[in-house]
Structure formats: C-alpha cells, structure tokens
Design a protein around this motif. Structure first.
Motif, PDB file in Angstrom:
ATOM      1  N   VAL A 131      11.197  36.458   2.881  1.00 26.37           N
ATOM      2  CA  VAL A 131      10.629  35.300   2.305  1.00 26.37           C
ATOM      3  C   VAL A 131      11.358  34.788   1.114  1.00 26.37           C
ATOM      4  O   VAL A 131      12.121  35.677   0.371  1.00 26.37           O
ATOM      5  N   LEU A 132      11.432  33.630   1.031  1.00 27.62           N
ATOM      6  CA  LEU A 132      12.268  32.945  -0.071  1.00 27.62           C
ATOM      7  C   LEU A 132      11.253  32.413  -1.145  1.00 27.62           C
ATOM      8  O   LEU A 132      10.777  30.933  -0.817  1.00 27.62           O
ATOM      9  N   PRO A 133      10.723  32.963  -2.183  1.00 26.83           N
ATOM     10  CA  PRO A 133      10.014  32.133  -2.932  1.00 26.83           C
ATOM     11  C   PRO A 133      10.880  31.294  -3.942  1.00 26.83           C
ATOM     12  O   PRO A 133      11.772  31.787  -4.926  1.00 26.83           O
ATOM     13  N   ILE A 134      10.390  30.035  -3.876  1.00 24.49           N
ATOM     14  CA  ILE A 134      11.182  29.103  -4.956  1.00 24.49           C
ATOM     15  C   ILE A 134      10.102  28.843  -6.082  1.00 24.49           C
ATOM     16  O   ILE A 134       9.305  28.385  -5.821  1.00 24.49           O
ATOM     17  N   ILE A 135      10.628  28.987  -7.355  1.00 27.84           N
ATOM     18  CA  ILE A 135       9.596  29.050  -8.365  1.00 27.84           C
ATOM     19  C   ILE A 135      10.485  28.113  -9.440  1.00 27.84           C
ATOM     20  O   ILE A 135      11.711  28.259  -9.774  1.00 27.84           O
ATOM     21  N   GLY A 136       9.437  27.511 -10.282  1.00 23.86           N
ATOM     22  CA  GLY A 136      10.250  26.412 -11.207  1.00 23.86           C
ATOM     23  C   GLY A 136      10.792  25.230 -10.806  1.00 23.86           C
ATOM     24  O   GLY A 136      10.274  24.783  -9.648  1.00 23.86           O
ATOM     25  N   ASP A 137      11.372  24.490 -11.955  1.00 22.32           N
ATOM     26  CA  ASP A 137      11.770  22.972 -11.571  1.00 22.32           C
ATOM     27  C   ASP A 137      12.859  23.105 -10.637  1.00 22.32           C
ATOM     28  O   ASP A 137      13.905  24.076 -10.581  1.00 22.32           O
ATOM     29  N   VAL A 138      12.897  22.477  -9.628  1.00 24.56           N
ATOM     30  CA  VAL A 138      13.930  22.339  -8.592  1.00 24.56           C
ATOM     31  C   VAL A 138      14.595  20.879  -8.817  1.00 24.56           C
ATOM     32  O   VAL A 138      13.907  19.963  -8.305  1.00 24.56           O
ATOM     33  N   ASP A 139      15.836  20.821  -9.170  1.00 22.14           N
ATOM     34  CA  ASP A 139      16.505  19.420  -9.076  1.00 22.14           C
ATOM     35  C   ASP A 139      17.648  19.433  -7.977  1.00 22.14           C
ATOM     36  O   ASP A 139      17.746  20.247  -7.126  1.00 22.14           O
ATOM     37  N   THR A 140      18.229  18.594  -8.101  1.00 21.36           N
ATOM     38  CA  THR A 140      19.403  18.369  -7.057  1.00 21.36           C
ATOM     39  C   THR A 140      20.266  19.311  -6.944  1.00 21.36           C
ATOM     40  O   THR A 140      20.639  19.936  -5.862  1.00 21.36           O
ATOM     41  N   THR A 141      20.838  19.760  -8.323  1.00 18.79           N
ATOM     42  CA  THR A 141      21.762  20.658  -8.450  1.00 18.79           C
ATOM     43  C   THR A 141      21.414  22.053  -7.755  1.00 18.79           C
ATOM     44  O   THR A 141      22.025  22.861  -6.971  1.00 18.79           O
ATOM     45  N   ARG A 142      20.131  22.548  -8.240  1.00 17.82           N
ATOM     46  CA  ARG A 142      19.624  23.724  -7.802  1.00 17.82           C
ATOM     47  C   ARG A 142      19.279  23.707  -6.366  1.00 17.82           C
ATOM     48  O   ARG A 142      19.660  24.778  -5.601  1.00 17.82           O
ATOM     49  N   VAL A 143      18.865  22.800  -5.740  1.00 12.79           N
ATOM     50  CA  VAL A 143      18.457  22.908  -4.341  1.00 12.79           C
ATOM     51  C   VAL A 143      19.672  22.769  -3.468  1.00 12.79           C
ATOM     52  O   VAL A 143      19.653  23.600  -2.363  1.00 12.79           O
ATOM     53  N   GLN A 144      20.690  22.249  -4.105  1.00 10.75           N
ATOM     54  CA  GLN A 144      22.190  22.360  -3.232  1.00 10.75           C
ATOM     55  C   GLN A 144      22.813  23.697  -3.154  1.00 10.75           C
ATOM     56  O   GLN A 144      23.331  24.157  -2.355  1.00 10.75           O
ATOM     57  N   SER A 145      22.551  24.401  -4.446  1.00  8.91           N
ATOM     58  CA  SER A 145      22.889  25.669  -4.504  1.00  8.91           C
ATOM     59  C   SER A 145      22.066  26.573  -3.663  1.00  8.91           C
ATOM     60  O   SER A 145      22.741  27.331  -2.787  1.00  8.91           O
ATOM     61  N   ILE A 146      20.904  26.327  -3.567  1.00  7.38           N
ATOM     62  CA  ILE A 146      19.943  27.054  -2.580  1.00  7.38           C
ATOM     63  C   ILE A 146      20.449  26.933  -1.011  1.00  7.38           C
ATOM     64  O   ILE A 146      20.471  27.949  -0.114  1.00  7.38           O
ATOM     65  N   SER A 147      20.607  25.792  -0.992  1.00  6.61           N
ATOM     66  CA  SER A 147      20.873  25.336   0.528  1.00  6.61           C
ATOM     67  C   SER A 147      22.465  25.941   1.002  1.00  6.61           C
ATOM     68  O   SER A 147      22.450  26.242   1.908  1.00  6.61           O
ATOM     69  N   ASP A 148      23.244  26.103   0.118  1.00  8.11           N
ATOM     70  CA  ASP A 148      24.608  26.592   0.029  1.00  8.11           C
ATOM     71  C   ASP A 148      24.635  28.228   0.410  1.00  8.11           C
ATOM     72  O   ASP A 148      25.416  28.986   1.272  1.00  8.11           O
ATOM     73  N   TYR A 149      23.456  28.937  -0.198  1.00  6.08           N
ATOM     74  CA  TYR A 149      23.485  30.490  -0.349  1.00  6.08           C
ATOM     75  C   TYR A 149      22.640  30.793   0.660  1.00  6.08           C
ATOM     76  O   TYR A 149      22.989  32.044   1.449  1.00  6.08           O
ATOM     77  N   VAL A 150      21.328  30.286   0.904  1.00  5.47           N
ATOM     78  CA  VAL A 150      20.362  30.926   1.820  1.00  5.47           C
ATOM     79  C   VAL A 150      20.724  31.166   3.225  1.00  5.47           C
ATOM     80  O   VAL A 150      20.687  32.401   3.718  1.00  5.47           O
ATOM     81  N   PRO A 151      21.663  30.377   4.035  1.00  5.34           N
ATOM     82  CA  PRO A 151      21.999  30.667   5.455  1.00  5.34           C
ATOM     83  C   PRO A 151      22.875  32.014   5.474  1.00  5.34           C
ATOM     84  O   PRO A 151      22.741  32.534   6.330  1.00  5.34           O
ATOM     85  N   THR A 152      23.842  31.667   4.543  1.00  5.79           N
ATOM     86  CA  THR A 152      24.816  33.037   4.523  1.00  5.79           C
ATOM     87  C   THR A 152      24.025  34.233   4.223  1.00  5.79           C
ATOM     88  O   THR A 152      24.075  35.131   4.914  1.00  5.79           O
ATOM     89  N   ARG A 153      23.201  34.134   3.274  1.00  4.75           N
ATOM     90  CA  ARG A 153      22.529  35.390   3.011  1.00  4.75           C
ATOM     91  C   ARG A 153      21.578  35.781   3.933  1.00  4.75           C
ATOM     92  O   ARG A 153      21.452  36.852   4.243  1.00  4.75           O
ATOM     93  N   CYS A 154      20.973  34.818   4.882  1.00  9.19           N
ATOM     94  CA  CYS A 154      19.847  35.219   5.642  1.00  9.19           C
ATOM     95  C   CYS A 154      20.695  36.094   6.723  1.00  9.19           C
ATOM     96  O   CYS A 154      20.229  36.975   7.494  1.00  9.19           O
ATOM     97  N   VAL A 155      22.054  35.527   7.384  1.00  5.25           N
ATOM     98  CA  VAL A 155      22.811  36.382   8.229  1.00  5.25           C
ATOM     99  C   VAL A 155      23.384  37.656   7.685  1.00  5.25           C
ATOM    100  O   VAL A 155      23.261  38.538   8.355  1.00  5.25           O
TER     101      VAL A 155
END
Length: 285
Positions: free
Chosen positions: A180-204
C-alpha cells in the motif's frame, strides 16, 4: 653530512619534539563558539585533538624518510581517522584546513629551532629540500583528507536522501506481495515526480505484485500531478505490477476527467478498506 643523514637527523628531532609541537599548536587556538578547535571546547576535545595531532605530526615527519610507502600508509590512516571524526562532530571543512595551516606554521617554527641548533651542519640545500618535502606532505594530507571527508559527506547525504524518499512514498507491505502506498499531504509537481521515480524501483525491490495507491490523505491535486499519477500506474503495469487507486476525492476525479485521462482500464475504489475487501477476502479491516 649527506642529505639522507640530515633528513634522518631532522626526523629524529621532530619525533623528540612531537609533544612540544602539539602543545605549541594547541596554544594557537582561539575561542570559537561550537567548534572542537575552540580553546574552551573542554578537556575531552583537547585530549582528542592532542591524540590526533600526534598522528598528524608523525605522518608529516615520516615524509622525510626514504620509505614513501610508510608515508602513504600513514597519510591514508590519518585522513580516515580525522575525516570520520570531523564528519561525526559536524566540523566544517574550512575549520580543519585552518587548523592544518596553523600546524604547518608551528611545524616550521620547530624546523627553524633545529636549524639554529645545528648551525653550519645544515646546508642551504637541506633547507630548500625540507621546504619542498614538508610543504608537499602537508598538501598531500589535505588532498587525502578532503577526498575522504567528501566521500563520507556524500555517503551521509545519500542515506538521508534515501530516507526522505522512503518517508515521502512509504510502501507498506501487507503480505509477501501486496503493498500500500499512502500519499498524504500536499502533492506538487516536484513531489509527485520524486514519487514516480522512486515507487517502481522500490516495488521491484520489495517484490510487490499489487500496489494500492491511496489518495484519501490528499486534498488537492492539479492536472500535472494527476497526469504523473496516471503515468506511474502505466509504468507499474509495464513492470507487471497491478495497481489500484483508492480514496479518490470528487475534485480529484473531476480534475482527471477535465484532463482527459482515461482511467477506465484502472481499478479505482472510494476507500482502501473497500478495495482490500473486494480484492482479498482474507483481509478483514
């Protein structure tokens, strides 16, 4: 005397004076708030500086000998010791360089004393040679120290960045393959880009085969952020990882529609609880 013999004489003199060199160097300290080099830093800091300075003096003095391998080994050992100590105490690198500059001056004061003591036995060529050797030794230990210091700082920054990324997008394992990936709080372009870069690799890395992306803790998402989340789910799909979006608020759904994003092929649920119950009967929440 031969040059080699004179170098040995100076080396022996420096070893005899090693504690006196440290004493003279410590007297050069000034009051610097919060610095281990401050003269009022306390007994523990002074004892630590005394022990490390002794190692510094031995390292510099060993450059006078023909055994350059010994100097290289001393240099690396000294740099590792001092760099780890200064990074641990959060001492800025400029303070270390300033301390080494003062030690260089102190070192030469003792060489001058040796020259005065030996008189005519010391040739002009001896002094010129020592100038080259000693200054080169100081320059080399500075390079070795700054290299090691930089490596340690970068290592800490990498560890901190990894922790920030993990806290920014924490993937919680529910069992061996479900996350489960709970995303909490304000999400701007910078943060969501960081999430997009990190999550796939971490899931693997975590061997996640099904990821629930819960947006119930997010109040506002603009069109750019919605698009990034959509792309993230597409990337996961290409990796063979199923993804389900939960906790979609009405305004987020409206933004997605206005953006023209096709979520028809993506499973969505109003809440994480409902998604888990629908997909996995074994989960009782």
């Amino acid at each position: 005397m031969e040059l080699k013999g004179m170098n040995q004489e100076l080396y022996d003199y420096l070893l005899e004076s090693i504690d006196a060199i440290t004493d003279a160097w410590l007297l050069e300290r000034e009051e610097k708030d919060g610095s281990i080099y401050s003269k009022d830093a306390g007994d523990w800091s002074e004892q630590m500086l005394r022990e490390q300075n002794r190692q510094t003096n031995l390292t510099i003095a060993s450059s006078l000998l023909e055994d350059q391998e010994a100097f290289e080994n001393n240099k690396k050992s000294w740099a590792k010791l001092v760099a780890e100590s200064r990074v641990s105490s959060r001492t800025p690198i400029y303070e270390v360089l300033d301390a080494l500059s003062k030690l260089r001056k102190t070192f030469w004061n003792f060489i001058e004393k040796f020259v005065d003591r030996e008189g005519d036995h010391v040739l002009r060529s001896d002094i010129l040679n020592w100038g080259i050797v000693i200054h080169k030794a100081f320059d080399e230990i500075i390079v070795e120290f700054t290299t090691r210091y930089d490596e340690l700082i970068n290592s800490r920054l990498f560890a901190q960045q990894s922790l920030i990324e993990e806290l920014n997008a924490p993937i919680i394992k529910l069992n061996s393959t479900i996350g489960v990936l709970p995303i909490i709080g304000d999400v701007d372009t910078t943060r969501v880009q960081s999430i997009s870069d990190y999550v796939p690799t971490r899931c693997v890395e975590l061997d996640v085969s099904h990821l629930f992306i819960d947006l119930s803790g997010v109040s506002i998402i603009d069109t750019m952020v919605a698009n990034h989340i959509y792309q993230l789910m597409q990337v996961l799909d290409l990796l063979g990882i199923e993804s389900t979006m939960t906790g979609i608020r009405p305004e987020i759904a409206q933004t997605s529609v206005q953006l023209g994003l096709d979520f028809s092929k993506i499973r969505t649920f109003g809440s994480l609880q409902l998604a888990l119950k629908k997909n996995f009967k074994d989960f009782e929440i």
